[in-house]
Design a protein around this motif. Structure first.
Motif, PDB file in Angstrom:
ATOM      1  N   GLU A  86       1.008  -1.161  -0.016  1.00 17.16           N
ATOM      2  CA  GLU A  86      -0.181  -0.138   0.104  1.00 17.16           C
ATOM      3  C   GLU A  86       1.020   1.283   0.066  1.00 17.16           C
ATOM      4  N   LYS A  87       0.577   2.058  -0.814  1.00 15.46           N
ATOM      5  CA  LYS A  87       1.354   3.549  -0.798  1.00 15.46           C
ATOM      6  C   LYS A  87       0.260   4.673  -0.556  1.00 15.46           C
ATOM      7  N   LYS A  88       0.809   5.472   0.608  1.00 22.09           N
ATOM      8  CA  LYS A  88      -0.235   6.399   1.049  1.00 22.09           C
ATOM      9  C   LYS A  88       0.835   7.542   1.404  1.00 22.09           C
ATOM     10  N   ASN A  89       0.778   8.604   0.917  1.00 22.94           N
ATOM     11  CA  ASN A  89       1.442   9.929   1.210  1.00 22.94           C
ATOM     12  C   ASN A  89       2.979   9.719   1.002  1.00 22.94           C
ATOM     13  N   SER A  90       3.499   8.998   0.165  1.00 18.60           N
ATOM     14  CA  SER A  90       4.780   8.719  -0.242  1.00 18.60           C
ATOM     15  C   SER A  90       5.233   7.546   0.697  1.00 18.60           C
ATOM     16  N   LEU A  91       4.477   6.887   1.599  1.00 18.77           N
ATOM     17  CA  LEU A  91       4.994   6.128   2.471  1.00 18.77           C
ATOM     18  C   LEU A  91       4.334   4.445   2.179  1.00 18.77           C
ATOM     19  N   ASN A  92       5.392   3.662   1.694  1.00 19.38           N
ATOM     20  CA  ASN A  92       4.903   2.347   1.164  1.00 19.38           C
ATOM     21  C   ASN A  92       5.064   1.347   2.462  1.00 19.38           C
ATOM     22  N   THR A  93       3.958   0.687   2.553  1.00 18.86           N
ATOM     23  CA  THR A  93       3.833  -0.180   3.802  1.00 18.86           C
ATOM     24  C   THR A  93       3.508  -1.544   2.823  1.00 18.86           C
ATOM     25  N   PHE A  94       4.052  -2.747   3.477  1.00 18.25           N
ATOM     26  CA  PHE A  94       3.992  -4.055   3.126  1.00 18.25           C
ATOM     27  C   PHE A  94       3.492  -4.827   3.911  1.00 18.25           C
ATOM     28  N   TYR A  95       2.431  -5.706   3.782  1.00 16.82           N
ATOM     29  CA  TYR A  95       1.833  -6.590   4.517  1.00 16.82           C
ATOM     30  C   TYR A  95       1.969  -7.942   4.368  1.00 16.82           C
ATOM     31  N   PHE A  96       2.619  -8.690   5.200  1.00 18.85           N
ATOM     32  CA  PHE A  96       3.118 -10.334   5.124  1.00 18.85           C
ATOM     33  C   PHE A  96       2.118 -11.133   6.003  1.00 18.85           C
ATOM     34  N   ILE A  97       1.149 -11.847   5.087  1.00 20.91           N
ATOM     35  CA  ILE A  97       0.156 -12.662   6.092  1.00 20.91           C
ATOM     36  C   ILE A  97       0.768 -13.868   6.122  1.00 20.91           C
ATOM     37  N   PHE A  98       0.701 -14.435   7.349  1.00 18.12           N
ATOM     38  CA  PHE A  98       1.556 -15.811   7.560  1.00 18.12           C
ATOM     39  C   PHE A  98       0.252 -16.977   7.715  1.00 18.12           C
ATOM     40  N   ASP A  99       0.615 -18.230   7.846  1.00 18.88           N
ATOM     41  CA  ASP A  99      -0.394 -19.118   8.218  1.00 18.88           C
ATOM     42  C   ASP A  99      -0.531 -19.540   9.560  1.00 18.88           C
ATOM     43  N   GLU A 100       0.277 -18.722  10.309  1.00 14.88           N
ATOM     44  CA  GLU A 100       0.417 -18.990  11.818  1.00 14.88           C
ATOM     45  C   GLU A 100       0.788 -17.735  12.638  1.00 14.88           C
ATOM     46  N   TYR A 101       0.747 -17.841  13.864  1.00 15.77           N
ATOM     47  CA  TYR A 101       1.293 -16.749  14.660  1.00 15.77           C
ATOM     48  C   TYR A 101       2.535 -16.505  14.855  1.00 15.77           C
ATOM     49  N   ILE A 102       3.180 -15.259  14.445  1.00 17.91           N
ATOM     50  CA  ILE A 102       4.451 -15.396  14.415  1.00 17.91           C
ATOM     51  C   ILE A 102       5.123 -14.144  15.357  1.00 17.91           C
ATOM     52  N   MET A 103       6.442 -13.967  15.516  1.00 20.04           N
ATOM     53  CA  MET A 103       7.163 -13.042  16.302  1.00 20.04           C
ATOM     54  C   MET A 103       8.385 -12.975  15.690  1.00 20.04           C
ATOM     55  N   LEU A 104       9.147 -11.649  16.039  1.00 22.26           N
ATOM     56  CA  LEU A 104      10.442 -11.240  15.510  1.00 22.26           C
ATOM     57  C   LEU A 104      11.666 -12.234  15.870  1.00 22.26           C
ATOM     58  N   ASN A 105      12.377 -12.622  15.212  1.00 19.92           N
ATOM     59  CA  ASN A 105      13.796 -13.342  15.295  1.00 19.92           C
ATOM     60  C   ASN A 105      15.085 -12.442  14.722  1.00 19.92           C
ATOM     61  N   ASN A 106      15.986 -12.204  15.697  1.00 22.25           N
ATOM     62  CA  ASN A 106      17.296 -11.344  15.133  1.00 22.25           C
ATOM     63  C   ASN A 106      17.090 -10.366  14.321  1.00 22.25           C
ATOM     64  N   TRP A 107      15.906  -9.380  14.438  1.00 23.87           N
ATOM     65  CA  TRP A 107      15.556  -8.704  13.019  1.00 23.87           C
ATOM     66  C   TRP A 107      16.485  -7.514  12.902  1.00 23.87           C
ATOM     67  N   GLU A 108      17.299  -6.984  13.869  1.00 24.95           N
ATOM     68  CA  GLU A 108      18.127  -5.924  13.673  1.00 24.95           C
ATOM     69  C   GLU A 108      19.419  -6.525  12.735  1.00 24.95           C
ATOM     70  N   GLU A 109      20.060  -7.612  13.190  1.00 22.51           N
ATOM     71  CA  GLU A 109      20.859  -8.332  12.720  1.00 22.51           C
ATOM     72  C   GLU A 109      20.685  -8.919  11.214  1.00 22.51           C
ATOM     73  N   SER A 110      19.423  -9.163  10.823  1.00 25.21           N
ATOM     74  CA  SER A 110      19.301 -10.186   9.773  1.00 25.21           C
ATOM     75  C   SER A 110      18.571  -9.063   8.539  1.00 25.21           C
ATOM     76  N   PHE A 111      17.587  -8.462   9.063  1.00 21.24           N
ATOM     77  CA  PHE A 111      16.938  -7.637   7.948  1.00 21.24           C
ATOM     78  C   PHE A 111      17.773  -6.639   7.255  1.00 21.24           C
ATOM     79  N   TYR A 112      17.495  -6.572   5.702  1.00 25.17           N
ATOM     80  CA  TYR A 112      17.913  -5.475   5.107  1.00 25.17           C
ATOM     81  C   TYR A 112      17.121  -5.233   3.799  1.00 25.17           C
TER      82      TYR A 112
END
Length: 216
Positions: free
Chosen positions: A40-66
């Protein structure tokens, strides 16, 4: 949701099997599976929605995401049940194809099974860069693979000193076996550099490697 961008899901070598209907009493050994991705793009801000098949939580986000090419502003994220929401605060260029890596960033909330190798390519549908560069990073003396290390591409015309004080044109990280991949690059001559450390800027304690020739 209105979108100006086109999304391609990239699945690499993953230690997780496909989800199957669970039977009573068996331990959950499957990693989360993405069912749907929305942008979704709104006011030049792009947002992504990732829908999974089960409940989730973050894992080492700061080290891994790029995201490659790197963005200037911090990426915001939140989890709502089975949904990961990623907010990009930068205005995206129409002439650039982006890659977002979620490898090792998400795990299920019950058994902690990690989604270890997945990312998406996004950009203008009629202007996607699709050249790919792959390789492997190993320690020079022991020849052991180096995992979770930055591998960087700098355009040739930027000069040899940019690795010490400038942001690279493209970034990626090595997996457990030291393999890396750039799935979204333009046709160009690049200097390829590898760096250990938290960020992709050279620090005195980092190990550093240069490929001897420019990669075209």
């Amino acid at each position: 949701m209105k979108t100006n961008f086109y999304i391609i899901i990239c699945l690499f070598v993953c230690g997780c099997a496909q989800i199957v209907p669970p039977s009573g009493g068996q331990k959950d050994i499957e990693c989360p599976v993405i069912l749907e991705i929305k942008e979704e793009k709104k006011n030049s801000l792009n947002t992504f929605y990732f829908i999974f098949d089960e409940y989730i939580m973050l894992n080492n986000w700061e080290e891994s995401f790029y995201i490659s090419p790197p963005l200037n502003k911090k990426v915001l994220k939140e989890i709502k049940g089975k949904e990961l929401i990623v907010h990009l605060q930068d205005t995206l260029s129409n002439n650039i194809t982006y890659y977002m890596s979620l490898s090792n960033c998400i795990k299920d909330i019950t058994e902690g099974n990690i989604l270890d190798s997945i990312g998406i390519i996004f950009g203008k549908k009629d202007n996607l860069d699709s050249l790919t560069l792959k390789g492997r990073l190993r320690e020079s003396y022991s020849l052991k693979p180096i995992d979770n290390s930055w591998v960087l591409l700098f355009e040739k015309q930027r000069g040899d000193s940019v690795v010490f004080n400038e942001t690279p044109n493209y970034t990626t990280k090595t997996n457990k076996e030291g393999y890396f991949s750039f799935p979204n690059i333009k046709k160009q001559a690049y200097q390829i550099v590898a760096l250990t450390g938290y960020d992709f800027l050279y620090n005195p304690d980092d190990k550093i490697a240069f490929f001897q020739e420019y990669v075209i």
